[in-house]
Design an enzyme around this catalytic site. Structure first.
Site, PDB file in Angstrom:
ATOM      1  N   CYS A  60       3.874   1.001  -8.449  1.00 20.44           N
ATOM      2  CA  CYS A  60       3.714  -0.926  -8.102  1.00 20.44           C
ATOM      3  C   CYS A  60       4.711  -1.197  -9.725  1.00 20.44           C
ATOM      4  O   CYS A  60       4.195  -1.411 -10.346  1.00 20.44           O
ATOM      5  CB  CYS A  60       2.320  -0.880  -7.807  1.00 20.44           C
ATOM      6  N   CYS A 109      -1.628   1.499  -4.537  1.00 18.37           N
ATOM      7  CA  CYS A 109      -1.226   1.956  -4.656  1.00 18.37           C
ATOM      8  C   CYS A 109      -0.821   2.656  -5.920  1.00 18.37           C
ATOM      9  O   CYS A 109       0.058   3.316  -6.546  1.00 18.37           O
ATOM     10  CB  CYS A 109       0.230   1.107  -3.868  1.00 18.37           C
ATOM     11  N   CYS A 153       0.871  -0.944   0.178  1.00 16.27           N
ATOM     12  CA  CYS A 153       0.010   0.348   0.130  1.00 16.27           C
ATOM     13  C   CYS A 153       1.407   1.347  -0.042  1.00 16.27           C
ATOM     14  O   CYS A 153       1.870   0.868   0.131  1.00 16.27           O
ATOM     15  CB  CYS A 153      -0.899  -0.082   0.933  1.00 16.27           C
TER      16      CYS A 153
END
Length: 139
Positions: A92, A88, A14
């Site tokens: 990522c 996120c 996250c």
């Protein structure tokens, strides 16, 4: 009877690695009992784990007080079979051959423990489902 298959590995990501990913990693670590390699990280890690998340997890017997947010590294993604993102977005890294899941969960940042409890409970439900998929013979 020993199982020669390697342990599955899961990375929870996250933004701050202070709430959702920490709770998910703690539940999977607790429930998998050493049968799954578990990591968590954040794309912009906070200074400390969310105190409301620590309290909410303590209520179910899991201690997060010693955990610290960690920065997301490509190596962690590379070393994981399953990457579960929780808000996120594009930060990522996406690598071929990995299973990616995006869990849409409310962000507990700035929330009190009352608001974190339902997020915690939903994370536990999803982690239990994930564990049944990763280790179907032992669910």
């Amino acid at each position: 009877m020993s199982d020669s298959r390697p342990k599955p590995s899961v990375l929870f990501v996250c933004v701050h690695n202070a709430g959702r990913s920490q709770m998910a990693a703690a539940f999977l670590t607790h429930l998998a009992d050493g049968r799954v390699e578990v990591r968590s990280a954040g794309s912009a890690p906070a200074d400390a784990v969310n105190p409301a998340a620590v309290r909410a997890m303590a209520e179910v017997g899991i201690d997060l007080s010693a955990e610290t947010p960690k920065a997301l590294a490509t190596e962690a993604v590379r070393a994981s079979d399953v990457v579960i993102t929780m808000g996120c977005g594009d930060t990522c890294p996406v690598l071929p051959g990995k299973t990616y899941l995006d869990w849409k969960l409310d962000d507990p940042a700035g929330q009190g423990v009352e608001a974190v409890r339902p997020i915690r409970d939903e994370i536990e439900r999803r982690v239990r489902g994930l564990l049944a998929e990763l280790l179907p013979e032992r669910a």
